[in-house]
Design a protein around this motif. Structure first.
Motif, PDB file in Angstrom:
ATOM      1  N   GLU A   1       0.834  -1.207   0.000  1.00 29.46           N
ATOM      2  CA  GLU A   1       0.000   0.000   0.000  1.00 29.46           C
ATOM      3  C   GLU A   1       0.869   1.257   0.000  1.00 29.46           C
ATOM      4  N   VAL A   2       1.938   1.226   0.786  1.00 31.12           N
ATOM      5  CA  VAL A   2       2.842   2.375   0.849  1.00 31.12           C
ATOM      6  C   VAL A   2       3.564   2.561  -0.476  1.00 31.12           C
ATOM      7  N   LEU A   3       3.987   1.459  -1.077  1.00 32.39           N
ATOM      8  CA  LEU A   3       4.680   1.537  -2.366  1.00 32.39           C
ATOM      9  C   LEU A   3       3.765   2.136  -3.430  1.00 32.39           C
ATOM     10  N   ASN A   4       2.508   1.769  -3.395  1.00 30.53           N
ATOM     11  CA  ASN A   4       1.536   2.327  -4.338  1.00 30.53           C
ATOM     12  C   ASN A   4       1.399   3.836  -4.143  1.00 30.53           C
ATOM     13  N   LEU A   5       1.372   4.282  -2.883  1.00 33.59           N
ATOM     14  CA  LEU A   5       1.274   5.716  -2.599  1.00 33.59           C
ATOM     15  C   LEU A   5       2.528   6.453  -3.064  1.00 33.59           C
ATOM     16  N   LYS A   6       3.680   5.842  -2.864  1.00 34.78           N
ATOM     17  CA  LYS A   6       4.927   6.474  -3.310  1.00 34.78           C
ATOM     18  C   LYS A   6       4.906   6.679  -4.821  1.00 34.78           C
ATOM     19  N   LEU A   7       4.527   5.645  -5.546  1.00 33.10           N
ATOM     20  CA  LEU A   7       4.488   5.748  -7.004  1.00 33.10           C
ATOM     21  C   LEU A   7       3.442   6.769  -7.459  1.00 33.10           C
ATOM     22  N   SER A   8       2.345   6.855  -6.717  1.00 29.92           N
ATOM     23  CA  SER A   8       1.287   7.811  -7.057  1.00 29.92           C
ATOM     24  C   SER A   8       1.719   9.251  -6.798  1.00 29.92           C
ATOM     25  N   SER A   9       2.772   9.422  -6.006  1.00 34.79           N
ATOM     26  CA  SER A   9       3.254  10.771  -5.688  1.00 34.79           C
ATOM     27  C   SER A   9       4.370  11.220  -6.625  1.00 34.79           C
ATOM     28  N   ILE A  10       4.602  10.458  -7.684  1.00 37.94           N
ATOM     29  CA  ILE A  10       5.623  10.806  -8.672  1.00 37.94           C
ATOM     30  C   ILE A  10       4.935  11.331  -9.931  1.00 37.94           C
ATOM     31  N   PRO A  11       5.305  12.506 -10.441  1.00 35.62           N
ATOM     32  CA  PRO A  11       4.706  13.018 -11.684  1.00 35.62           C
ATOM     33  C   PRO A  11       4.905  12.029 -12.832  1.00 35.62           C
ATOM     34  N   VAL A  12       3.999  12.062 -13.793  1.00 35.01           N
ATOM     35  CA  VAL A  12       4.006  11.067 -14.866  1.00 35.01           C
ATOM     36  C   VAL A  12       5.317  11.065 -15.649  1.00 35.01           C
ATOM     37  N   ASP A  13       5.864  12.250 -15.935  1.00 33.81           N
ATOM     38  CA  ASP A  13       7.110  12.276 -16.705  1.00 33.81           C
ATOM     39  C   ASP A  13       8.254  11.609 -15.947  1.00 33.81           C
ATOM     40  N   LYS A  14       8.284  11.820 -14.627  1.00 32.14           N
ATOM     41  CA  LYS A  14       9.311  11.173 -13.805  1.00 32.14           C
ATOM     42  C   LYS A  14       9.013   9.680 -13.657  1.00 32.14           C
ATOM     43  N   LEU A  15       7.735   9.339 -13.662  1.00 37.48           N
ATOM     44  CA  LEU A  15       7.337   7.933 -13.566  1.00 37.48           C
ATOM     45  C   LEU A  15       7.822   7.161 -14.793  1.00 37.48           C
ATOM     46  N   ARG A  16       7.723   7.797 -15.952  1.00 32.79           N
ATOM     47  CA  ARG A  16       8.211   7.155 -17.182  1.00 32.79           C
ATOM     48  C   ARG A  16       9.734   6.982 -17.125  1.00 32.79           C
ATOM     49  N   GLU A  17      10.402   7.978 -16.569  1.00 32.68           N
ATOM     50  CA  GLU A  17      11.862   7.882 -16.423  1.00 32.68           C
ATOM     51  C   GLU A  17      12.236   6.725 -15.497  1.00 32.68           C
ATOM     52  N   LEU A  18      11.512   6.601 -14.393  1.00 30.31           N
ATOM     53  CA  LEU A  18      11.766   5.507 -13.451  1.00 30.31           C
ATOM     54  C   LEU A  18      11.520   4.158 -14.111  1.00 30.31           C
ATOM     55  N   ALA A  19      10.416   4.056 -14.852  1.00 27.62           N
ATOM     56  CA  ALA A  19      10.098   2.804 -15.541  1.00 27.62           C
ATOM     57  C   ALA A  19      11.197   2.444 -16.537  1.00 27.62           C
ATOM     58  N   SER A  20      11.686   3.442 -17.243  1.00 25.12           N
ATOM     59  CA  SER A  20      12.761   3.208 -18.208  1.00 25.12           C
ATOM     60  C   SER A  20      14.022   2.712 -17.499  1.00 25.12           C
ATOM     61  N   ASN A  21      14.324   3.296 -16.345  1.00 28.77           N
ATOM     62  CA  ASN A  21      15.500   2.870 -15.581  1.00 28.77           C
ATOM     63  C   ASN A  21      15.393   1.408 -15.158  1.00 28.77           C
ATOM     64  N   LEU A  22      14.154   0.976 -14.886  1.00 24.39           N
ATOM     65  CA  LEU A  22      13.929  -0.397 -14.431  1.00 24.39           C
ATOM     66  C   LEU A  22      13.574  -1.339 -15.580  1.00 24.39           C
ATOM     67  N   GLU A  23      13.663  -0.810 -16.805  1.00 27.78           N
ATOM     68  CA  GLU A  23      13.347  -1.592 -18.009  1.00 27.78           C
ATOM     69  C   GLU A  23      11.919  -2.128 -17.960  1.00 27.78           C
ATOM     70  N   VAL A  24      11.023  -1.255 -17.509  1.00 35.46           N
ATOM     71  CA  VAL A  24       9.595  -1.564 -17.455  1.00 35.46           C
ATOM     72  C   VAL A  24       8.900  -0.736 -18.530  1.00 35.46           C
ATOM     73  N   ASP A  25       7.885  -1.305 -19.162  1.00 38.44           N
ATOM     74  CA  ASP A  25       7.137  -0.614 -20.209  1.00 38.44           C
ATOM     75  C   ASP A  25       6.615   0.722 -19.679  1.00 38.44           C
ATOM     76  N   LYS A  26       6.982   1.817 -20.341  1.00 40.71           N
ATOM     77  CA  LYS A  26       6.608   3.149 -19.866  1.00 40.71           C
ATOM     78  C   LYS A  26       5.472   3.774 -20.670  1.00 40.71           C
ATOM     79  N   ARG A  27       4.808   2.974 -21.490  1.00 43.13           N
ATOM     80  CA  ARG A  27       3.702   3.498 -22.294  1.00 43.13           C
ATOM     81  C   ARG A  27       2.418   3.593 -21.467  1.00 43.13           C
ATOM     82  N   ASP A  28       1.396   4.192 -22.079  1.00 41.77           N
ATOM     83  CA  ASP A  28       0.058   4.313 -21.497  1.00 41.77           C
ATOM     84  C   ASP A  28       0.024   5.343 -20.358  1.00 41.77           C
TER      85      ASP A  28
END
Length: 277
Positions: free
Chosen positions: A8-35
């Motif tokens: 639950e806490v991890l979900n809140l942390k991710l929800s507190s990251i702006p979308v552009d930074k979220l895509r950057e994080l996903a890219s760093n972790l080699e996770v699909d950053k689309r949608d």
């Protein structure tokens, strides 16, 4: 809210990251950053062993935000500017400036010259005092929140999310830097900080009501409470007490409180740091 699970806490942390930074994080972790951001959050939640990576990412981005602020004005320069404030008198009840203007000037005075004279005689000074107090509170709070948010046990949010400013010891908190309420007994506050927290929850304004977890930093000049505002810019003392608090404190079920508001009962997790001199 009661204590939350790690997921639950991890979900809140991710929800507190702006979308552009979220895509950057996903890219760093080699996770699909689309949608959408929500889609990316779901993928990141299913990604194993991402907790520390996410924390480090959020801390790094927050430090860059501080560096941006420091490029405008350094910490030492900002502290120097705050030191120029000579008095702290609101002049107008906080949040009621427009109401005062309407009641005492717009709807009361019928002659133009009288209006101008009244504004020059009183309102100008009231507004000046109000702006100075608001400015002082804002920038002292900025420095205090930045110091807290860069503590090694704290993870800061990267965008406004209702009721959450930081994550401390694995739990979300709304950070409140404030003064001891008027007429609240200082000795009782220091002896029973949990009761103080309950009082502040139960006496909050209805329009800004929240039952979110809160971490209160309460500033108190025990000899002269009216001078507590000066303590807020005593950054060497304030930062020392903050570090001592966060170094030793943990969050547990003992921090849960129950309070009543509007005939309803709520549960929250609350911590109180009283900085007194």
């Amino acid at each position: 809210m009661p204590l939350l699970s790690r997921k639950e806490v991890l979900n809140l942390k991710l929800s507190s990251i702006p979308v552009d930074k979220l895509r950057e994080l996903a890219s760093n972790l080699e996770v699909d950053k689309r949608d959408t951001g929500a889609d990316i959050v779901k993928r990141l939640l299913s990604c194993p062993a991402t907790g520390k990576v996410i924390d480090d990412f959020m801390k790094l981005k927050y430090i860059k935000r501080i560096e941006t602020r420091r490029s405008i004005i350094s910490d030492s320069e900002l502290k120097e500017e705050l030191g120029k404030v000579k008095s702290f008198s609101w002049g107008v009840v906080q949040g009621q400036l427009d109401q005062k203007i309407q009641a005492e000037y717009v709807r009361k005075i019928v002659r133009y010259e009288d209006l101008l004279n009244s504004v020059k005689a009183k309102l100008h000074d009231d507004v000046t005092s109000y702006v100075i107090c608001t400015w002082f509170n804002h920038w002292t709070t900025v420095l205090i929140e930045e110091h807290i948010s860069t503590h090694h046990k704290v993870v800061p949010t990267l965008k406004n999310i209702k009721g959450i400013d930081i994550f401390f010891d694995g739990q979300p908190f709304d950070l409140k830097v404030t003064y001891l309420p008027r007429d609240y007994e200082p000795r009782y506050a220091t002896e029973s900080p949990k009761d103080l927290a309950i009082w502040m929850y139960e006496n909050q304004g209805a329009q800004r009501f929240g039952a979110d977890n809160r971490l209160f930093v309460v500033l108190l000049d025990k000899d002269n409470p009216e001078k507590s505002w000066e303590l807020k810019r005593n950054f060497s003392l304030v930062f020392e007490k903050i570090d001592e608090f966060f170094n030793k404190e943990e969050v547990s079920e003992n921090d849960e409180i129950i309070f009543t508001f509007g005939r309803k009962t709520y549960t929250a997790v609350s911590k109180v740091l009283i900085i007194a001199r």
